[in-house]
Design a protein around this motif. Structure first.
Motif, mmCIF file in Angstrom:
data_model
loop_
_atom_site.group_PDB
_atom_site.id
_atom_site.type_symbol
_atom_site.label_atom_id
_atom_site.label_comp_id
_atom_site.label_asym_id
_atom_site.label_seq_id
_atom_site.Cartn_x
_atom_site.Cartn_y
_atom_site.Cartn_z
ATOM 1 N N TYR A 237 -7.621 9.611 0.333
ATOM 2 C CA TYR A 237 -8.872 9.282 1.003
ATOM 3 C C TYR A 237 -9.064 7.775 0.964
ATOM 4 C CZ TYR A 237 -10.505 8.770 -3.791
ATOM 5 O OH TYR A 237 -10.631 8.368 -5.090
ATOM 6 N N PHE A 238 -10.075 7.344 1.704
ATOM 7 C CA PHE A 238 -10.442 5.930 1.689
ATOM 8 C C PHE A 238 -11.957 5.848 1.597
ATOM 9 C CE2 PHE A 238 -11.783 2.003 3.797
ATOM 10 C CZ PHE A 238 -11.068 1.071 3.048
ATOM 11 N N ASP A 239 -12.449 5.198 0.545
ATOM 12 C CA ASP A 239 -13.878 4.963 0.351
ATOM 13 C C ASP A 239 -14.140 3.465 0.407
ATOM 14 O OD1 ASP A 239 -14.380 7.618 0.007
ATOM 15 O OD2 ASP A 239 -14.552 7.541 -2.179
ATOM 16 N N GLU A 262 -31.468 -15.785 -4.883
ATOM 17 C CA GLU A 262 -30.220 -15.036 -5.024
ATOM 18 C C GLU A 262 -29.951 -14.258 -3.746
ATOM 19 O OE1 GLU A 262 -28.311 -15.236 -7.676
ATOM 20 O OE2 GLU A 262 -29.667 -16.407 -8.929
ATOM 21 N N ARG A 263 -28.817 -14.532 -3.119
ATOM 22 C CA ARG A 263 -28.363 -13.783 -1.938
ATOM 23 C C ARG A 263 -26.868 -13.572 -2.075
ATOM 24 N NH1 ARG A 263 -31.583 -17.797 0.397
ATOM 25 N NH2 ARG A 263 -29.685 -18.967 0.865
ATOM 26 N N ASP A 264 -26.427 -12.358 -1.928
ATOM 27 C CA ASP A 264 -25.000 -12.105 -2.081
ATOM 28 C C ASP A 264 -24.638 -10.790 -1.420
ATOM 29 O OD1 ASP A 264 -22.487 -12.814 -2.857
ATOM 30 O OD2 ASP A 264 -22.959 -12.996 -4.997
ATOM 31 N N LEU A 265 -23.368 -10.663 -1.113
ATOM 32 C CA LEU A 265 -22.831 -9.399 -0.636
ATOM 33 C C LEU A 265 -21.395 -9.285 -1.093
ATOM 34 C CD1 LEU A 265 -20.904 -10.138 2.075
ATOM 35 C CD2 LEU A 265 -23.143 -10.420 3.090
ATOM 36 N N GLY A 266 -20.919 -8.081 -1.187
ATOM 37 C CA GLY A 266 -19.561 -7.839 -1.650
ATOM 38 C C GLY A 266 -19.111 -6.459 -1.221
ATOM 39 N N LEU A 267 -17.907 -6.090 -1.661
ATOM 40 C CA LEU A 267 -17.314 -4.844 -1.193
ATOM 41 C C LEU A 267 -16.392 -4.270 -2.269
ATOM 42 C CD1 LEU A 267 -16.749 -2.865 1.199
ATOM 43 C CD2 LEU A 267 -14.872 -4.402 1.859
ATOM 44 N N ASP A 268 -16.545 -2.974 -2.525
ATOM 45 C CA ASP A 268 -15.621 -2.213 -3.362
ATOM 46 C C ASP A 268 -14.953 -1.173 -2.484
ATOM 47 O OD1 ASP A 268 -16.309 -3.582 -5.689
ATOM 48 O OD2 ASP A 268 -17.940 -2.193 -6.135
ATOM 49 N N MET A 269 -13.637 -1.025 -2.644
ATOM 50 C CA MET A 269 -12.876 -0.055 -1.850
ATOM 51 C C MET A 269 -12.000 0.778 -2.765
ATOM 52 S SD MET A 269 -11.753 -2.467 1.375
ATOM 53 C CE MET A 269 -11.354 -3.860 0.302
ATOM 54 N N LYS A 270 -11.826 2.018 -2.379
ATOM 55 C CA LYS A 270 -10.972 2.944 -3.123
ATOM 56 C C LYS A 270 -10.098 3.699 -2.138
ATOM 57 C CE LYS A 270 -12.868 5.133 -6.537
ATOM 58 N NZ LYS A 270 -12.151 4.663 -7.752
ATOM 59 N N TYR A 271 -8.784 3.678 -2.378
ATOM 60 C CA TYR A 271 -7.852 4.346 -1.470
ATOM 61 C C TYR A 271 -6.955 5.281 -2.269
ATOM 62 C CZ TYR A 271 -3.977 5.116 1.757
ATOM 63 O OH TYR A 271 -3.013 5.700 2.540
ATOM 64 N N LEU A 279 -5.787 3.311 -5.561
ATOM 65 C CA LEU A 279 -5.895 1.860 -5.503
ATOM 66 C C LEU A 279 -7.360 1.486 -5.355
ATOM 67 C CD1 LEU A 279 -4.603 -1.003 -5.234
ATOM 68 C CD2 LEU A 279 -4.548 -0.589 -2.754
ATOM 69 N N ASP A 280 -7.865 0.645 -6.272
ATOM 70 C CA ASP A 280 -9.228 0.117 -6.195
ATOM 71 C C ASP A 280 -9.155 -1.368 -5.877
ATOM 72 O OD1 ASP A 280 -11.284 2.241 -7.381
ATOM 73 O OD2 ASP A 280 -9.444 2.382 -8.553
ATOM 74 N N LYS A 357 -6.906 -2.807 -8.677
ATOM 75 C CA LYS A 357 -6.449 -1.992 -9.788
ATOM 76 C C LYS A 357 -5.744 -0.770 -9.228
ATOM 77 C CE LYS A 357 -9.661 0.163 -11.922
ATOM 78 N NZ LYS A 357 -10.836 0.469 -12.742
ATOM 79 N N LEU A 358 -4.566 -0.470 -9.750
ATOM 80 C CA LEU A 358 -3.792 0.704 -9.348
ATOM 81 C C LEU A 358 -3.633 1.600 -10.565
ATOM 82 C CD1 LEU A 358 -2.043 2.079 -7.084
ATOM 83 C CD2 LEU A 358 -0.081 0.896 -8.113
ATOM 84 N N THR A 359 -4.082 2.848 -10.481
ATOM 85 C CA THR A 359 -3.976 3.773 -11.607
ATOM 86 C C THR A 359 -3.568 5.146 -11.094
ATOM 87 O OG1 THR A 359 -6.347 4.277 -11.435
ATOM 88 C CG2 THR A 359 -5.688 2.619 -13.058
ATOM 89 N N GLY A 360 -2.862 5.873 -11.944
ATOM 90 C CA GLY A 360 -2.465 7.225 -11.573
ATOM 91 C C GLY A 360 -1.225 7.671 -12.294
ATOM 92 N N LYS A 361 -0.610 8.693 -11.744
ATOM 93 C CA LYS A 361 0.554 9.291 -12.375
ATOM 94 C C LYS A 361 1.606 9.607 -11.322
ATOM 95 C CE LYS A 361 1.737 12.365 -16.115
ATOM 96 N NZ LYS A 361 1.219 13.184 -17.223
#
Length: 717
Positions: A237-239, A262-271, A279-280, A357-361
Motif C-alpha cells: 500500500y501507499f499512505d 510559527e508556520r510549517d508544513l511537512g509530509l510523512d509517507m509509508k509504502y 518504507l517510511d 526508514k526501511l523495516t521488515g522481514k
C-alpha cells in the motif's frame, strides 16, 4: 569431537523444549457479510464460525480453568480480521472499566488481548489489548518478547459493551496494518487472554507459565495456530500523511522578548514494498504534539536516560535495539543506537530536514535501515545519521545479527562509526543467553576501541537468576548511542526466589540478592555493590518491599549536585529503602518509596509519592512528588524537589485532552503542557498544543510560551 557433541546436545534441547505450542487451532470463517463494529456480535456469520472457550489460569490458580466463561470467535474478509469476545461475569456490577485513553493502563482494568504472530516464527508479534469501554492499546513485539514497543500505533477498530451477563467487545484489524508472508493459505500463531481485575486472575487460551508473570504474555512461543486465511489482499500500500502547522511563540532572550509566528508544513509517507517490507519517508519532520520529558533530579555524575517519544523513531524501534541490558527494565548500560541522539542536542531540539526508514522481514532475515539529516543550528553543523541493522533467524527461537551506525557532519571527514555483531540464543523457554561485541572508530585515535557483553538468564517456577559481564574499552565511544561510563569491566549477578502462599491474606512472598563488581582496564577496583531484600504481595494486590544495600564507589574527579560539590575519593555507603503500593485498579491508587543512608561523605533521606485518581472513566488525575534531604559536611542541609501533575480527560476513544505540569527546583524551572487531540478519522488527527516555561531562580517568571495547532490527514492508496 567433544565440541560436536555439545553442539548436538544444544540443538536437541532447542528442538525439544521450545515446542511449547499447543495442538490448538482456530479457523476464522471467510464472510461476505458486512461486519459493523458496534459491540454486538449479531451478524449471522458470528454464529457460524468456530468458537473457543477453553481458557486456563496463569494466576492465581495456575493450571485451573478460568473462573468466568470466556468465548472467542474470529471472522475475516479480504481486507480485515475480526475478533469477538464474549466475557461472561457472575458479578457484572464489579467489572472494572475506567480507562478510555489510547495506550492507557488497560492492564489495570478488566481486559482481553490478542497476540498475532503473523510470520509464525515465534520471534515477533503484534499485541492488541482492549477493555469493556473499547479503549485501544497496541504493542509491537520483537526478540521473542524481549523488546516491547508500546508506542506503535495501529489503525484498528474496537467497540465494547457492558450488559447484564458481562461484557462484549468486537474488533477489526485491517490486514494492511500487519506484516506477513503472503501465501495461498496462511498459518499464523495466535493467543488470547483475559484478565479479571477484582480477583487478580489472568488466563490464556495457550497458558503462559506463572513463573513468566505478565512479560510472558508477550512471548510469542506461547501460541496456538490460526489457520485457513485465504484470498487476503496483499498489504502492499501507499499512505501519505501531510501536516499543516501554525501558531505563535514568545521567548525571552538576553532580557528581551522575541515574538515569532510559527508556520510549517511537512509530509510523512509509508509504502508497503511487499507484504512484509515497509518504507517510511519523512520530510520536514515535526513532533509538536510530543509530551515533555519527565523532570528528574540527577544525584549521580552520569547522564540520565530518557525514553524516546517521537512516533517516527518509535515504530519498528525494537529491530534497532543493540547493546548490553537490552530488554531489561531500566536504562541499558550500553545502547549502540539511541534515537534521541538524532534531533536533540544539549536538551535543545534541532530541526529534522527529513529521511527514511526501511523495516521488515525477507525470508529468515529481519532488516532495518534508517537515514536522517538534521539542519545546521548555531555551532552545530548539518549532520547525517545512518543505521543498518540485520538479524538472521537460527534454530527454533534464536537470532544472530549485526549493526552499523554512522554519524557524519557536513558530509566531510568529521564522522563517528560503530559496528558490531550479536547473538540471542534461547535453548529453552526458561533460558536465554545474549552475546555482543562492538567497535568504534573515527578520525580521532582516542575514539577507537571495543566493547563486549555476555549475559545468561534462567528461571523456573520459583527461582530467577541473571548473570552478566560487560567490558567497555577506555577509548570506546558511541555518539549515536547511550552509555553510562567507559573503561569498565563489570560483573553483575541478580537472583530472586518467590513462593506462592495464598493464605492469611498473602499471595506471594519473595526474597532476592543482587551484586556487582567493577574494575577498570588496569584491574583497579572502582566500585562494587551488594543488595538483599524481600517483598510481599497481598491477596488484595497491595504490596511492599524492603531492601538493604552496601556499596563502594571511587570518584576520580569531583562533580556537582545542585550547589554542593562531591570531592574525588573512595566512598563506602549503606542504604535502606522501603517501597509500598496499593492495588492499581482502584479509583485511587498510591505508590510510595522512602530511602535513608549514606550519600558519599554525607547522608541522604529521599521520598517519592505517586498517586492516581480515576474520578470517572473519562477523567483521571495523576500526581508525582519527589524530595531529597542531603546533608554534606561542607554546606548546610539542602533539599531538592520535583512536583508533577497530569490531568487527562477522554470524551470518547477518539477525543482526548491532557494538562501536564512540572516543577524542578534544582533545575530552577517549571513548565506546563496542554494537549488536545481529536482523531476525526482513522489515522488523521487535529492537535491543539500550548506550552509554557517559567524561570524559578527568583520566583516564577515566564521564560517562553508557545501555542500551536496541527492538522494531519491520511491518504491511503
Amino acid at each position: 569431537m567433544r565440541h560436536r557433541i555439545v553442539l548436538l546436545i544444544f540443538a536437541m534441547i532447542a528442538a525439544a523444549n521450545l515446542n511449547v505450542e499447543a495442538n490448538k487451532k482456530i479457523k476464522p470463517l471467510l464472510t461476505r457479510e458486512a461486519i459493523e463494529i458496534d459491540g454486538h456480535l449479531n451478524e449471522e456469520a458470528w454464529s457460524q464460525t468456530q468458537m473457543i472457550d477453553d481458557f486456563t489460569q496463569q494466576s492465581p490458580d495456575e493450571g485451573q480453568p478460568i473462573t468466568e466463561r470466556t468465548e472467542v470467535r474470529m471472522l475475516y474478509d479480504t481486507e480485515k480480521l475480526y475478533i469477538g469476545f464474549e466475557c461472561y461475569d457472575s458479578q457484572p456490577d464489579k467489572i472494572v472499566a475506567n480507562e478510555m485513553r489510547r495506550d492507557g493502563q488497560l492492564w489495570q482494568n478488566d481486559n482481553v488481548y490478542i497476540m498475532l504472530d503473523t510470520y509464525g516464527d515465534k520471534r515477533q508479534c503484534f499485541f492488541f489489548r482492549t477493555n469493556a469501554l473499547g479503549a485501544l492499546s497496541d504493542t509491537a513485539v520483537t526478540d521473542g518478547g524481549e523488546n516491547l514497543n508500546g508506542s506503535w500505533d495501529c489503525i484498528w477498530e474496537v467497540a465494547g459493551r457492558q450488559h447484564e451477563k458481562g461484557w462484549t467487545v468486537e474488533i477489526a484489524i485491517p490486514f494492511n496494518q500487519l506484516r506477513f508472508k503472503k501465501n495461498d493459505s496462511m498459518v499464523w500463531g495466535v493467543n488470547f487472554g483475559r484478565n479479571i481485575q477484582r480477583t487478580n486472575e489472568t488466563s490464556q487460551w495457550i497458558q503462559v507459565p506463572r513463573s513468566q508473570s505478565w512479560p510472558g504474555t508477550y512471548h510469542p512461543i506461547y501460541q496456538g495456530k490460526l489457520t485457513g486465511l485465504q484470498g487476503v489482499a496483499s498489504p502492499s500500500y501507499f499512505d501519505a500523511k501531510p501536516y499543516l502547522l501554525g501558531g505563535l511563540a514568545r521567548n525571552l532572550e538576553d532580557g528581551d522578548w522575541q515574538r515569532t509566528t510559527e508556520r510549517d508544513l511537512g509530509l510523512d509517507m509509508k509504502y508497503g514494498i511487499t507484504s512484509n517490507l515497509t518504507l517510511d519517508l519523512t520530510l520536514n519532520t515535526d513532533f509538536a504534539q510530543v509530551e515533555a520529558d519527565q523532570e528528574e533530579v540527577n544525584l549521580t555524575r552520569f547522564s540520565l536516560y530518557f525514553p524516546e517519544r517521537r512516533d517516527f523513531f518509535l515504530e519498528g524501534s525494537g529491530l534497532f535495539a543493540f547493546g548490553a541490558g537490552i530488554g531489561d527494565f531500566g536504562p541499558p548500560p550500553l545502547s549502540v543506537f539511541y534515537s534521541r541522539s538524532i534531533g536533540i542536542e544539549d536538551e535543545r531540539e534541532v530541526r529534522l530536514l527529513g529521511g527514511g526508514k526501511l523495516t521488515g522481514k525477507v525470508g529468515a532475515y529481519s532488516v532495518g535501515a534508517l537515514n536522517m539529516t538534521t539542519a545546521a543550528s548555531g555551532e552545530i553543523p548539518m549532520t547525517n545519521f545512518s543505521v543498518l541493522r540485520m538479524q538472521r533467524d537460527i534454530l527454533s527461537d534464536s537470532t544472530v545479527g549485526f549493526i552499523l551506525t554512522n554519524r557524519q557532519s557536513d558530509f566531510g571527514s568529521d564522522y563517528h562509526r560503530n559496528g558490531g555483531i550479536d547473538l540471542f540464543f534461547r535453548p529453552h523457554d526458561q533460558w536465554r543467553m545474549r552475546a555482543m561485541t562492538v567497535g568504534s572508530w573515527s578520525p580521532d585515535p582516542e575514539e577507537r576501541d571495543m566493547a563486549w557483553y555476555l549475559s545468561n538468564n534462567w528461571r523456573n517456577k520459583y527461582f530467577r537468576v541473571n548473570a552478566s559481564y560487560l567490558d567497555i574499552g577506555p577509548q570506546f565511544t558511541s555518539k549515536m548511542g547511550f552509555m553510562h561510563r567507559r573503561d569498565i569491566r563489570s560483573l553483575m549477578l541478580d537472583t530472586d526466589y518467590e513462593i506462592q502462599i495464598n493464605r492469611y491474606g498473602v499471595r506471594d512472598v519473595g526474597t532476592g540478592f543482587a551484586g556487582g563488581y567493577l574494575l577498570d582496564h588496569d584491574n583497579n577496583l572502582i566500585g562494587w555493590e551488594a543488595r538483599i531484600g524481600g517483598n510481599m504481595l497481598l491477596e488484595s494486590d497491595d504490596g511492599f518491599s524492603l531492601n538493604v544495600q552496601r556499596s563502594f564507589d571511587r570518584v576520580d574527579e569531583s562533580f556537582s549536585v545542585s550547589d554542593a560539590e562531591i570531592p574525588a575519593g573512595d566512598y563506602e555507603m549503606n542504604q535502606v529503602s522501603l517501597r509500598g503500593f496499593t492495588e492499581s485498579s482502584r479509583p485511587f491508587a498510591v505508590f510510595g518509596r522512602a530511602e535513608y543512608g549514606d550519600y558519599f561523605h554525607g547522608n541522604r533521606v529521599g521520598i517519592s509519592l505517586d498517586s492516581q485518581w480515576r474520578m470517572t472513566y473519562q477523567l483521571a488525575i495523576e500526581t508525582r512528588y519527589q524530595r531529597n534531604w542531603i546533608n554534606l559536611p561542607e554546606i548546610d542541609l539542602f533539599t531538592t524537589n520535583v512536583v508533577g501533575a497530569r490531568i487527562s480527560y477522554a470524551l470518547n476513544t477518539r477525543f482526548f485532552t491532557k494538562l501536564y505540569t512540572q516543577w524542578n527546583d534544582s533545575a530552577e524551572r517549571a513548565s506546563a503542557n496542554f494537549l488536545l487531540n481529536y482523531i476525526y478519522r482513522p489515522g488523521s488527527d487535529f492537535y491543539l498544543v500550548y506550552d509554557q516555561a517559567w524561570d524559578t531562580s527568583d520566583g516564577f517568571h515566564t521564560h517562553d510560551w508557545t501555542v500551536l495547532s496541527k492538522f494531519t490527514y491520511l491518504f491511503s492508496l
